[in-house]
Write a protein that holds these residues in place. Structure first.
Motif, PDB file in Angstrom:
ATOM      1  N   THR A 211     104.686  26.461 -93.822  1.00 30.38           N
ATOM      2  CA  THR A 211     105.892  27.138 -94.291  1.00 30.38           C
ATOM      3  C   THR A 211     107.074  26.187 -94.462  1.00 30.38           C
ATOM      4  O   THR A 211     108.004  26.498 -95.195  1.00 30.38           O
ATOM      5  N   SER A 212     107.040  25.023 -93.792  1.00 32.29           N
ATOM      6  CA  SER A 212     108.163  24.094 -93.962  1.00 32.29           C
ATOM      7  C   SER A 212     107.789  22.898 -94.825  1.00 32.29           C
ATOM      8  O   SER A 212     108.629  22.066 -95.125  1.00 32.29           O
ATOM      9  N   VAL A 213     106.516  22.800 -95.198  1.00 35.64           N
ATOM     10  CA  VAL A 213     106.050  21.708 -96.054  1.00 35.64           C
ATOM     11  C   VAL A 213     105.048  22.289 -97.050  1.00 35.64           C
ATOM     12  O   VAL A 213     104.616  23.433 -96.902  1.00 35.64           O
ATOM     13  N   ASN A 214     104.700  21.485 -98.033  1.00 33.36           N
ATOM     14  CA  ASN A 214     103.548  21.799 -98.870  1.00 33.36           C
ATOM     15  C   ASN A 214     102.508  20.703 -98.675  1.00 33.36           C
ATOM     16  O   ASN A 214     102.844  19.612 -98.215  1.00 33.36           O
ATOM     17  N   PRO A 224     110.238  18.344-100.763  1.00 30.52           N
ATOM     18  CA  PRO A 224     111.000  18.016-101.963  1.00 30.52           C
ATOM     19  C   PRO A 224     111.831  16.739-101.788  1.00 30.52           C
ATOM     20  O   PRO A 224     111.992  16.254-100.681  1.00 30.52           O
TER      21      PRO A 224
HETATM   22  C1  LIG Z   1     106.214  24.459-101.866  1.00 26.64           C
HETATM   23  O1  LIG Z   1     105.931  24.547-103.247  1.00 26.64           O
HETATM   24  C2  LIG Z   1     106.435  25.716-103.867  1.00 26.64           C
HETATM   25  C3  LIG Z   1     105.919  25.729-105.291  1.00 26.64           C
HETATM   26  O2  LIG Z   1     106.244  24.542-105.956  1.00 26.64           O
HETATM   27  C4  LIG Z   1     107.950  25.695-103.796  1.00 26.64           C
HETATM   28  O3  LIG Z   1     108.492  26.859-104.380  1.00 26.64           O
HETATM   29  C5  LIG Z   1     108.367  25.640-102.332  1.00 26.64           C
HETATM   30  O4  LIG Z   1     109.766  25.528-102.227  1.00 26.64           O
HETATM   31  C6  LIG Z   1     107.724  24.459-101.646  1.00 26.64           C
HETATM   32  N1  LIG Z   1     108.002  24.546-100.237  1.00 26.64           N
HETATM   33  C7  LIG Z   1     108.445  23.503 -99.546  1.00 26.64           C
HETATM   34  C8  LIG Z   1     108.708  23.763 -98.105  1.00 26.64           C
HETATM   35  O5  LIG Z   1     108.618  22.408-100.018  1.00 26.64           O
END
Ligand SMILES: *[C@@H]1O[C@H](CO)[C@@H](O)[C@H](O)[C@H]1NC(C)=O
Length: 279
Positions: A211-214, A224
């Motif tokens: 939930t805090s990362v992808n 990001p």
């Molecule tokens: C994860 O990726 C989604 C889709 O690109 C984005 O909307 C979301 O903000 C991202 N979440 C994080 C925590 O970076």
């Protein structure tokens, strides 16, 4: 790992390898921006040279009392625990503010400050408490955490050059694990938020429900903004340190959805990051 305790030695080794790999990777990608047209095939990368230079770089970064054979001869002993860190803290605590306000155009296009200075004061307080066991630093910790909360800077899952919050929570939780009530009695609400937020951070990076990362397709933690490698490296580092101390205390992380995250699981997540960063 099975039931056995995590070996401190292997943990330290893994950290060193992570740091070197991140360093190699960052310098490699920085170099590529300039030499893209002359980019070598991966098989031509001289890893021995890169590792040698990385190790020299880390030798140059060392602080404390330096050994006689250190190669960065222009560097002297530093941060020896002689009270000088207390002096730095007192200076920062007396003259509070963001460094970017005194050097606006020089630093801010590059290293803008987003999380205020309260997290740095809290982070410094937590470390100085660990070093001195002087409860006066816990007052500073309590005060600055409150100020972070009221300024809405709170961000339990951030840990990096700007925001120190996850580090503050994990460091304080580790101290609580070993000191118990002799520490908790000095903290607001018995320090419960530190453990809550340290665990919440771990729960927020689980690959099955981050939930805090992808996670990238290849499985690397991503957040990001630029220079992503700092994120998996910093997150791996604090997750690993927390795992070692939870393991010693024979405890695990409890997530609000009922998931239990064992120290072994945390180490497995870190290993997956190190493996990808090392590729
Ligand atoms: C994860 O990726 C989604 C889709 O690109 C984005 O909307 C979301 O903000 C991202 N979440 C994080 C925590 O970076």
């Amino acid at each position: 790992m099975g039931q056995s305790r995590l070996s401190l030695c292997s943990i330290v080794l893994m950290l060193v390898v992570t740091l070197i790999m991140v360093m190699v990777n960052e310098s490699h990608s920085a170099g590529m921006e300039f030499t893209n047209r002359h980019r070598k095939k991966p098989s031509n990368i001289d890893y021995a040279d890169a590792l040698t230079k990385s190790i020299l770089f880390f030798e140059g970064q060392r602080s404390g009392k330096l050994p006689g054979n250190q190669r960065m001869t222009w560097r002297k002993n530093s941060a020896v625990y002689d009270g000088s860190l207390v002096g730095v803290f007192n200076f920062a605590n007396t003259y509070q503010g963001n460094y970017k306000d005194s050097l606006p155009n020089t630093v801010c296009p590059f290293y803008c400050d987003f999380s205020g200075f309260q997290d740095e004061l809290a982070w410094g307080s937590a470390w100085l408490y660990k070093a001195t066991h002087d409860p006066v630093y816990l007052n500073f910790l309590n005060t600055n955490i409150k100020r972070l909360e009221s300024a809405n800077y709170v961000s339990y899952a951030e840990f990096g050059w700007d925001n120190k919050e996850a580090g503050i929570n994990i460091l304080t939780t580790i101290q609580l694990l070993s000191e118990g009530s002799s520490l908790s009695k000095h903290l607001s609400n018995d320090g419960k938020e530190y453990r809550f937020n340290a665990d919440r951070f771990v729960c927020s990076i689980l690959p099955e429900n981050p939930t805090s990362v992808n996670y990238s397709k290849g499985g690397l933690i991503h957040k990001p903004a630029g220079s992503n490698m700092q994120n998996p490296a910093a997150i791996s580092f604090i997750t690993l340190v927390y795992a070692v101390h939870l393991d010693r205390a024979k405890q695990a992380v409890q997530c609000s959805d009922g998931t239990t995250v064992t120290p072994q699981r945390m180490v497995a997540i870190v290993k997956s990051q190190v493996n990808i960063m090392s590729r």
